[in-house]
Design an enzyme around this catalytic site. Structure first.
Site, mmCIF file in Angstrom:
data_model
loop_
_atom_site.group_PDB
_atom_site.id
_atom_site.type_symbol
_atom_site.label_atom_id
_atom_site.label_comp_id
_atom_site.label_asym_id
_atom_site.label_seq_id
_atom_site.Cartn_x
_atom_site.Cartn_y
_atom_site.Cartn_z
ATOM 1 N N SER A 1 0.734 -1.174 0.002
ATOM 2 C CA SER A 1 0.063 -0.058 -0.062
ATOM 3 C C SER A 1 0.706 1.299 -0.009
ATOM 4 O O SER A 1 1.940 1.058 0.352
ATOM 5 C CB SER A 1 -0.886 -0.116 1.300
ATOM 6 O OG SER A 1 -1.618 1.332 1.479
ATOM 7 N N TYR B 1 -2.376 -0.137 10.210
ATOM 8 C CA TYR B 1 -2.178 -0.441 8.859
ATOM 9 C C TYR B 1 -0.969 -0.196 8.084
ATOM 10 O O TYR B 1 -0.233 -1.113 7.672
ATOM 11 C CB TYR B 1 -3.521 0.243 8.149
ATOM 12 C CG TYR B 1 -3.587 -0.401 6.879
ATOM 13 C CD1 TYR B 1 -3.989 -1.525 6.420
ATOM 14 C CD2 TYR B 1 -3.179 0.507 5.660
ATOM 15 C CE1 TYR B 1 -4.239 -1.822 5.158
ATOM 16 C CE2 TYR B 1 -3.422 0.225 4.388
ATOM 17 C CZ TYR B 1 -3.845 -1.297 4.222
ATOM 18 O OH TYR B 1 -3.910 -1.319 2.815
#
Length: 258
Positions: free
Chosen positions: A143, A156
């Site tokens: 990501s 995250y």
């Protein structure tokens, strides 16, 4: 034009929705036989797998990637069914966004069990088969959060930084044995999850426009655009690319915002 994954067998985790579904569909289009992994069998997942091809081309297998034993059983069944395994796409993941001091121990563990440990469980299960073939490609879906930090998105980005580290470590470890391990780091991609975030805002259209305006290209990315990059990395066209991460974010992570 020769299919780019002809005679290859690929496992795509989280393969029935979003980036995973786009990748699975594109792999089939380019000649691969595909194992679509889902956490549990659902009518929607079964319909999606059937839409891609017959069982001798597309196999739907349920396994929770956070559970090592389930992953090992899935990989064993996949190899038994197709006879080999050439590509792994670690796409399964969950979003856990919070203020660090508000985050529960359970949510910390849940994030890492899927986003990092899940990828390792899958890689560990497929590596012996790839090493026996002296060939294989693993592509991890990381990501933009693995490169840049957004407040209140914890933990995250910690997991995604770890996933990029896992990519590099495994890529270097097994390079001489014919194994390549790379990752891609998508930014904002128009998936069902992104749409749900827009719909949860007081003015969905305004929120979508706001997000578009943050991007240099003034538009949100599409799942197929990520899938094409994964296809390239999985194919022999990328045979000299290893232990590398590719950003797919429309340039947003390089833009300075005041």
């Amino acid at each position: 034009m020769k299919p780019r994954l002809e005679n290859k067998v690929a496992l795509v985790t989280g393969g029935a929705q979003g980036i995973g579904a786009a990748t699975a569909a594109l792999f089939v289009e380019h000649g691969a036989r595909v194992i679509v992994n889902v956490r549990e069998h659902t009518p929607a997942a079964q319909a999606f797998a059937l839409s891609l091809g017959a069982p001798d081309e597309v196999l739907l297998l349920a396994a929770d990637v956070s559970r090592r034993a389930e992953v090992e059983a899935m990989v064993a069944q996949a190899v038994s069914h197709f006879g080999r395994l050439d590509v792994l796409v670690n796409n399964a993941g969950i979003n856990v966004f919070d203020d660090p001091l508000h985050l529960s121990d359970e949510d910390w563990a849940r994030c890492f069990s899927v986003d990092l440990e899940g990828a390792w469980h899958c890689a560990r299960a497929v590596l012996p088969h790839m090493l026996a073939q002296r060939a294989g490609s693993i592509v991890n879906i990381a990501s933009v959060h693995g490169h840049k930090i957004i407040p209140n998105a914890f933990p995250y980005p910690v997991a995604k930084h770890g996933l990029i580290g896992l990519t590099r470590a495994l890529g270097i470890q097994y390079a001489a044995q014919g194994i390549r391990v790379n990752s891609v780091s998508p930014g904002l991609i128009l998936t069902a999850l992104a749409e749900s975030v827009f719909l949860a805002s007081p003015d969905p259209q305004a929120e979508r426009r706001r997000q578009e305006q943050l991007l240099p290209c003034q538009r949100i990315g599409e799942a197929s655009e990520v899938a094409y990059t994964v296809l390239f990395l999985a194919s022999d066209e990328a045979r000299f690319i290893n232990a590398t991460d590719i950003l797919i974010d429309g340039g947003r992570s390089h833009l300075y915002h005041e």
